[in-house]
Write a protein that holds these residues in place. Structure first.
Motif, PDB file in Angstrom:
ATOM      1  N   UNK A  93     -61.624 -45.032 -11.040  1.00 45.53           N
ATOM      2  CA  UNK A  93     -62.131 -46.338 -11.467  1.00 45.53           C
ATOM      3  C   UNK A  93     -61.110 -47.455 -11.252  1.00 45.53           C
ATOM      4  N   UNK A  94     -59.839 -47.199 -11.556  1.00 42.29           N
ATOM      5  CA  UNK A  94     -58.825 -48.253 -11.435  1.00 42.29           C
ATOM      6  C   UNK A  94     -58.696 -48.752  -9.991  1.00 42.29           C
ATOM      7  N   UNK A  95     -58.639 -47.827  -9.039  1.00 37.81           N
ATOM      8  CA  UNK A  95     -58.533 -48.238  -7.635  1.00 37.81           C
ATOM      9  C   UNK A  95     -59.815 -48.899  -7.150  1.00 37.81           C
ATOM     10  N   UNK A  96     -60.961 -48.377  -7.563  1.00 35.36           N
ATOM     11  CA  UNK A  96     -62.231 -48.990  -7.172  1.00 35.36           C
ATOM     12  C   UNK A  96     -62.261 -50.439  -7.632  1.00 35.36           C
ATOM     13  N   UNK A  97     -61.871 -50.681  -8.872  1.00 36.04           N
ATOM     14  CA  UNK A  97     -61.895 -52.045  -9.393  1.00 36.04           C
ATOM     15  C   UNK A  97     -60.884 -52.935  -8.669  1.00 36.04           C
ATOM     16  N   UNK A  98     -59.703 -52.405  -8.368  1.00 37.90           N
ATOM     17  CA  UNK A  98     -58.663 -53.213  -7.723  1.00 37.90           C
ATOM     18  C   UNK A  98     -58.958 -53.467  -6.242  1.00 37.90           C
ATOM     19  N   UNK A  99     -59.512 -52.476  -5.555  1.00 33.93           N
ATOM     20  CA  UNK A  99     -59.661 -52.565  -4.104  1.00 33.93           C
ATOM     21  C   UNK A  99     -61.055 -52.943  -3.621  1.00 33.93           C
ATOM     22  N   UNK A 100     -62.083 -52.553  -4.359  1.00 30.09           N
ATOM     23  CA  UNK A 100     -63.438 -52.685  -3.831  1.00 30.09           C
ATOM     24  C   UNK A 100     -64.290 -53.744  -4.520  1.00 30.09           C
ATOM     25  N   UNK A 101     -64.117 -53.920  -5.818  1.00 29.39           N
ATOM     26  CA  UNK A 101     -64.919 -54.922  -6.526  1.00 29.39           C
ATOM     27  C   UNK A 101     -64.558 -56.311  -6.000  1.00 29.39           C
ATOM     28  N   UNK A 102     -65.546 -57.088  -5.691  1.00 28.34           N
ATOM     29  CA  UNK A 102     -65.448 -58.439  -5.135  1.00 28.34           C
ATOM     30  C   UNK A 102     -64.882 -58.453  -3.710  1.00 28.34           C
ATOM     31  N   UNK A 103     -64.841 -57.297  -3.072  1.00 27.65           N
ATOM     32  CA  UNK A 103     -64.468 -57.218  -1.654  1.00 27.65           C
ATOM     33  C   UNK A 103     -65.762 -57.133  -0.844  1.00 27.65           C
ATOM     34  N   UNK A 104     -65.664 -57.431   0.438  1.00 24.52           N
ATOM     35  CA  UNK A 104     -66.836 -57.382   1.307  1.00 24.52           C
ATOM     36  C   UNK A 104     -67.047 -55.946   1.775  1.00 24.52           C
ATOM     37  N   UNK A 105     -68.185 -55.400   1.433  1.00 21.28           N
ATOM     38  CA  UNK A 105     -68.536 -54.030   1.819  1.00 21.28           C
ATOM     39  C   UNK A 105     -69.321 -54.055   3.119  1.00 21.28           C
ATOM     40  N   UNK A 106     -68.748 -53.469   4.135  1.00 21.00           N
ATOM     41  CA  UNK A 106     -69.477 -53.328   5.393  1.00 21.00           C
ATOM     42  C   UNK A 106     -70.367 -52.107   5.228  1.00 21.00           C
ATOM     43  N   UNK A 107     -71.654 -52.361   5.171  1.00 22.69           N
ATOM     44  CA  UNK A 107     -72.611 -51.287   4.919  1.00 22.69           C
ATOM     45  C   UNK A 107     -73.027 -50.593   6.204  1.00 22.69           C
ATOM     46  N   UNK A 108     -73.343 -51.347   7.217  1.00 21.18           N
ATOM     47  CA  UNK A 108     -73.798 -50.756   8.476  1.00 21.18           C
ATOM     48  C   UNK A 108     -73.120 -51.434   9.651  1.00 21.18           C
ATOM     49  N   UNK A 109     -72.649 -50.619  10.569  1.00 20.15           N
ATOM     50  CA  UNK A 109     -72.117 -51.085  11.843  1.00 20.15           C
ATOM     51  C   UNK A 109     -72.725 -50.190  12.898  1.00 20.15           C
TER      52      UNK A 109
END
Length: 178
Positions: A93-109
């Motif tokens: 959870x700590x890394x998810x919140x620090x690295x991924x929350x409010x970051x741009x998620x590339x869903x499909x390429x």
């Protein structure tokens, strides 16, 4: 290259067919095209309405879709459906919140077979991360060519905190890594 928001739904049928072409070919040949079509279209209809949704579409000389990238800004609380539960388990959870929350998620390429080998996938990634430097994505661990592509493009994996899963999390080379 065209950039879309929710207006991508105006080309949803065409984008869905491009998605099916890419994601039912090897190494995804085990996927049923009809089921893949229905599932992607259903997701696109809701994903296009997400906060921060963006899509980049490159067309070939004949006007058809040659490649695409879709994504959005990851919101809190972090989801647990699809592969997100595995991400949470792998990173904690700590890394998810620090690295991924409010970051741009590339869903499909996706790059259609007829457009491969010309650097389109890299251009799509570069354009997305130029506009959204704090970006991340998931890849299937059995798609070895794609994993090598991301690594060669400078994408890195955050330090794992939990067990390995069938997905790999990558952070963009421009991501400040929390």
């Amino acid at each position: 290259m065209q950039t879309y928001g929710a207006d991508v739904l105006g080309i949803a049928d065409e984008l869905t067919e491009a998605y099916v072409e890419v994601f039912t070919a090897p190494p995804f040949a085990h996927r049923d095209p009809g089921e893949t079509r229905i599932a992607f279209r259903k997701r696109l209809d809701s994903d296009a309405l997400r906060d921060g949704f963006r899509a980049w579409i490159e067309r070939s000389e004949d006007g058809g879709i040659a490649g695409f990238l879709t994504g959005w800004r990851t919101q809190a609380p972090f989801r647990t459906d699809r592969s997100y539960g595995s991400v949470l388990d792998r990173l904690g959870r700590e890394q998810v919140e620090a690295l991924l929350i409010d970051a741009f998620e590339i869903d499909e390429l996706g790059v259609l077979r007829s457009a491969r080998g010309a650097g389109l996938g890299r251009r799509l990634l570069d354009l997305a991360t130029e506009q959204e430097p704090r970006a991340w994505l998931l890849a299937w661990n059995q798609n070895h060519a794609t994993l090598a592509f991301y690594r060669h493009a400078g994408w890195t994996e955050p330090e794992p905190r939990g067990p390995e899963h069938d997905i790999v999390v990558f952070l963009a080379p421009t991501h400040p890594r929390g």
